[in-house]
Structure formats: structure tokens, C-alpha cells
Design a protein around this motif. Structure first.
Motif, mmCIF file in Angstrom:
data_model
loop_
_atom_site.group_PDB
_atom_site.id
_atom_site.type_symbol
_atom_site.label_atom_id
_atom_site.label_comp_id
_atom_site.label_asym_id
_atom_site.label_seq_id
_atom_site.Cartn_x
_atom_site.Cartn_y
_atom_site.Cartn_z
ATOM 1 N N PRO A 74 -11.098 -2.900 -3.980
ATOM 2 C CA PRO A 74 -10.814 -2.277 -2.679
ATOM 3 C C PRO A 74 -10.869 -3.318 -1.561
ATOM 4 O O PRO A 74 -11.828 -4.098 -1.487
ATOM 5 C CB PRO A 74 -11.939 -1.244 -2.546
ATOM 6 C CG PRO A 74 -12.294 -0.896 -3.967
ATOM 7 C CD PRO A 74 -12.140 -2.191 -4.723
ATOM 8 N N ARG A 75 -9.841 -3.341 -0.742
ATOM 9 C CA ARG A 75 -9.655 -4.321 0.333
ATOM 10 C C ARG A 75 -9.679 -5.771 -0.184
ATOM 11 O O ARG A 75 -9.829 -6.713 0.601
ATOM 12 C CB ARG A 75 -10.723 -4.170 1.423
ATOM 13 C CG ARG A 75 -10.679 -2.822 2.103
ATOM 14 C CD ARG A 75 -11.850 -2.636 3.029
ATOM 15 N NE ARG A 75 -11.878 -1.284 3.566
ATOM 16 C CZ ARG A 75 -11.310 -0.926 4.707
ATOM 17 N NH1 ARG A 75 -10.669 -1.816 5.428
ATOM 18 N NH2 ARG A 75 -11.385 0.312 5.115
ATOM 19 N N HIS A 103 0.859 -1.175 0.000
ATOM 20 C CA HIS A 103 0.000 0.000 0.000
ATOM 21 C C HIS A 103 0.906 1.240 0.000
ATOM 22 O O HIS A 103 1.281 1.702 -1.047
ATOM 23 C CB HIS A 103 -0.973 -0.034 1.183
ATOM 24 C CG HIS A 103 -2.056 -1.051 0.988
ATOM 25 N ND1 HIS A 103 -1.875 -2.396 1.211
ATOM 26 C CD2 HIS A 103 -3.337 -0.924 0.556
ATOM 27 C CE1 HIS A 103 -2.994 -3.039 0.923
ATOM 28 N NE2 HIS A 103 -3.896 -2.171 0.526
ATOM 29 N N TRP A 160 -10.755 5.889 3.632
ATOM 30 C CA TRP A 160 -11.003 4.459 3.646
ATOM 31 C C TRP A 160 -10.009 3.663 4.487
ATOM 32 O O TRP A 160 -10.100 2.450 4.554
ATOM 33 C CB TRP A 160 -11.002 3.914 2.207
ATOM 34 C CG TRP A 160 -9.700 4.098 1.478
ATOM 35 C CD1 TRP A 160 -8.595 3.303 1.557
ATOM 36 C CD2 TRP A 160 -9.375 5.145 0.550
ATOM 37 N NE1 TRP A 160 -7.596 3.776 0.747
ATOM 38 C CE2 TRP A 160 -8.047 4.904 0.106
ATOM 39 C CE3 TRP A 160 -10.068 6.244 0.039
ATOM 40 C CZ2 TRP A 160 -7.407 5.731 -0.820
ATOM 41 C CZ3 TRP A 160 -9.426 7.071 -0.886
ATOM 42 C CH2 TRP A 160 -8.110 6.812 -1.296
ATOM 43 N N ASP A 193 -1.551 -0.638 -3.942
ATOM 44 C CA ASP A 193 -2.949 -0.215 -3.938
ATOM 45 C C ASP A 193 -3.093 1.189 -3.356
ATOM 46 O O ASP A 193 -2.355 1.576 -2.441
ATOM 47 C CB ASP A 193 -3.798 -1.177 -3.092
ATOM 48 C CG ASP A 193 -4.121 -2.461 -3.841
ATOM 49 O OD1 ASP A 193 -3.559 -2.691 -4.928
ATOM 50 O OD2 ASP A 193 -4.941 -3.252 -3.324
ATOM 51 N N ASP A 194 -4.078 1.921 -3.857
ATOM 52 C CA ASP A 194 -4.554 3.209 -3.317
ATOM 53 C C ASP A 194 -3.871 4.457 -3.891
ATOM 54 O O ASP A 194 -4.399 5.551 -3.749
ATOM 55 C CB ASP A 194 -4.461 3.298 -1.773
ATOM 56 C CG ASP A 194 -5.311 2.235 -1.069
ATOM 57 O OD1 ASP A 194 -6.129 1.595 -1.744
ATOM 58 O OD2 ASP A 194 -5.149 2.070 0.150
ATOM 59 N N HIS A 217 -8.375 1.044 -9.137
ATOM 60 C CA HIS A 217 -8.713 0.516 -7.803
ATOM 61 C C HIS A 217 -10.126 1.014 -7.460
ATOM 62 O O HIS A 217 -10.385 1.366 -6.309
ATOM 63 C CB HIS A 217 -7.670 1.026 -6.804
ATOM 64 C CG HIS A 217 -7.647 0.332 -5.483
ATOM 65 N ND1 HIS A 217 -7.809 -1.022 -5.325
ATOM 66 C CD2 HIS A 217 -7.445 0.816 -4.226
ATOM 67 C CE1 HIS A 217 -7.720 -1.328 -4.039
ATOM 68 N NE2 HIS A 217 -7.514 -0.233 -3.351
ATOM 69 N N HIS A 230 -13.281 3.720 -3.807
ATOM 70 C CA HIS A 230 -12.852 2.791 -2.756
ATOM 71 C C HIS A 230 -13.995 2.322 -1.854
ATOM 72 O O HIS A 230 -13.824 2.084 -0.664
ATOM 73 C CB HIS A 230 -11.729 3.390 -1.896
ATOM 74 C CG HIS A 230 -10.774 2.352 -1.354
ATOM 75 N ND1 HIS A 230 -11.093 1.511 -0.310
ATOM 76 C CD2 HIS A 230 -9.520 1.999 -1.729
ATOM 77 C CE1 HIS A 230 -10.077 0.722 -0.062
ATOM 78 N NE2 HIS A 230 -9.111 0.989 -0.915
HETATM 79 ZN ZN LIG Z 1 -7.289 0.013 -1.259
#
Ligand SMILES: [Zn+2]
Length: 257
Positions: A172-173, A7, A102, A63-64, A132, A136
Motif C-alpha cells: 500500500p502506497r 490506480h 485510504w 493498485d487498489d 495489495h 491497505h
Molecule cells: Zn493502494
């Protein structure tokens, strides 16, 4: 499971999501010398029936789209000549933007995301950007129509901003279910990536990745980039991994990738 999911890389954000910069430097150098790090598109062609890469291969994803990647990841990727894919939350790149709302462990200072200028600079330096989602959201909580709309909107905006095809999605996640996978296909994605906590049925819309978190030591990274991941926790497998590292590092003049 040899596609790694990072991340952020951040010194002061004491979150599991934020690997410390000095640890990332070490991990990247080790990956460069001891694993064949493939670009994600290239890796897709090498996945086996269980969604894993061949022995010794790995791929890097983030990610993100956190802003800290520009300071702490881009120079390392450039120096080590490592390919990587960053999955962006599309709404963060709109004029109105989107706050990072998030994360479960906010830092003592605001956590920000890459701006478009930084994204384009990183893309020019060879970093791959994909989707992504739009905002989110937990996609499993949206209706299929809402989910498809969210994912299509993200893909279309990113295609426009990046000036290239965007066909890959990281949930997401890592959360997905049948209707999310169907929505991803209908929204124009060819593959989607998860972050399973246990074995999941492999599928082009549920490709497994392994998370690397703050505090993961070098041995953990070695184990997570070895296959088969779920059976590698014995000392015999770990020592095999270490021998493989020694063998690779003795080979002179490995070409750059
Ligand atoms: Zn994420």
C-alpha cells in the motif's frame, strides 16, 4: 523502471489517482503499438539487476482494485490485447466489505471497489489479480507479526476466491522497510512491488514501479516507459524515444500479444 502503476481510470473523480478514460485509451493504444507489454509473471523473469525491464518492454499494474476498472479498463485491455495485473485489497471482497478509506482525495461520489463477480469476470478475460494487503494499512506502522498476519490473510483469501496461486504483493502506497519485506516473504509472497520516489536498492521484495497519474500526457508516458528512467529527462533521450516510436509503427503486421 518500466513497470507502470495505475490506480483508477475515472472521468469524474478528479484525483491524481484517476487517469481520464480518454487518456487511458490513448496510452493503451500507444503501449500496444510501441512497447512490448509483458504479463507481470513474465516480466519478473526479465528484470535486470536494477529491477528494470529490457529496453522497449513494459508491464501494466493497477493498485487498489477500483470498480471503475471494470467499465474503463477491461474493454481497453481486451481490445488492445494487453496483459495487466490488478492488486486487490482483500478485505474489500469479504461479505462485510471495506469502504475506500485510504485515498487522500475522495471524490464527490463514493469511490467503490470491484465486487467478486467483476473480479472473476475480469480474471476469465485474462486479467491477473494479486494482493495489495488485507486492509491497505501503512505496513511500516504495523509490528512485524501484525504485518505478516495482514499479508498472509490477504494471500489466503485471494487464493481461495480466485482459485489460483497468489504470490505477488504491491505494498500500500509503495511503503516498505526491512521488517515489511521480511513479513512479505514469511507470508508466502515471492516478490513485492514498490513505488519509489527516488532510487531504492533493488530487491525481489522492492521491485520498482513508476506511477502514471491524471494529467500525465503522452510524452510523460513515453518517458516513463523508457529506460533509464532517471536519466531520460534530457531532450536527446526524449527525441530518441520518439524516433523509436516512429520506427516501430512503420513495421507492418506486428503480431498480437
Ligand atoms: Zn493502494
Amino acid at each position: 523502471m518500466t513497470i507502470l502503476c495505475y490506480h483508477s481510470v475515472h472521468a469524474r473523480w478528479k484525483s491524481p489517482l484517476a487517469v481520464e478514460p480518454h487518456a487511458f485509451v490513448r496510452q493503451a493504444a500507444w503501449l500496444r503499438s510501441s512497447r512490448r507489454v509483458l504479463g507481470l509473471e513474465q516480466a519478473l523473469h526479465r528484470l535486470d539487476a536494477s529491477g528494470r525491464l529490457p529496453r522497449g518492454a513494459a508491464a501494466l499494474t493497477f493498485d487498489d482494485g477500483f470498480a471503475a476498472l471494470h467499465e474503463h479498463v477491461l474493454p481497453v485491455l481486451t481490445r488492445e490485447r494487453l496483459p495487466a495485473t490488478v492488486f486487490l485489497v482483500a478485505q474489500t471482497l469479504t461479505p462485510a466489505g471495506q469502504a475506500v478509506d485510504w485515498v487522500d482525495t475522495p471524490g464527490s461520489e463514493p469511490i467503490t471497489t470491484l465486487n467478486l463477480e467483476q473480479v472473476l469476470e475480469m480474471q476469465d478475460a485474462g486479467v491477473d489479480f494479486q494482493s495489495h494487503s488485507w486492509a491497505h494499512h501503512d505496513l511500516t506502522r504495523l509490528s512485524q507479526a501484525e504485518c505478516e498476519n495482514d499479508l498472509r490473510r490477504s494471500r489466503e483469501l485471494l487464493c481461495d476466491l480466485l482459485g489460483r496461486r497468489v504470490t505477488l504483493l504491491a505494498y500500500p502506497r509503495g511503503r516498505h522497510d526491512r521488517h515489511v519485506r521480511t513479513a512479505a516473504a514469511r507470508a508466502g509472497y515471492t516478490h513485492a512491488f514498490a513505488l519509489p520516489e527516488g532510487p531504492e536498492l533493488p530487491d525481489p521484495y522492492a521491485i520498482p514501479r513508476v506511477g502514471i497519474y491524471r494529467g500525465n500526457g503522452q510524452l510523460t508516458v513515453r518517458v516513463k516507459t523508457s529506460r533509464p528512467y532517471l536519466r531520460v529527462r534530457t531532450s536527446r533521450h526524449v527525441s530518441t524515444g520518439v524516433k523509436a516510436v516512429k520506427r516501430v509503427t512503420r513495421t507492418p503486421g506486428r503480431p498480437g500479444r
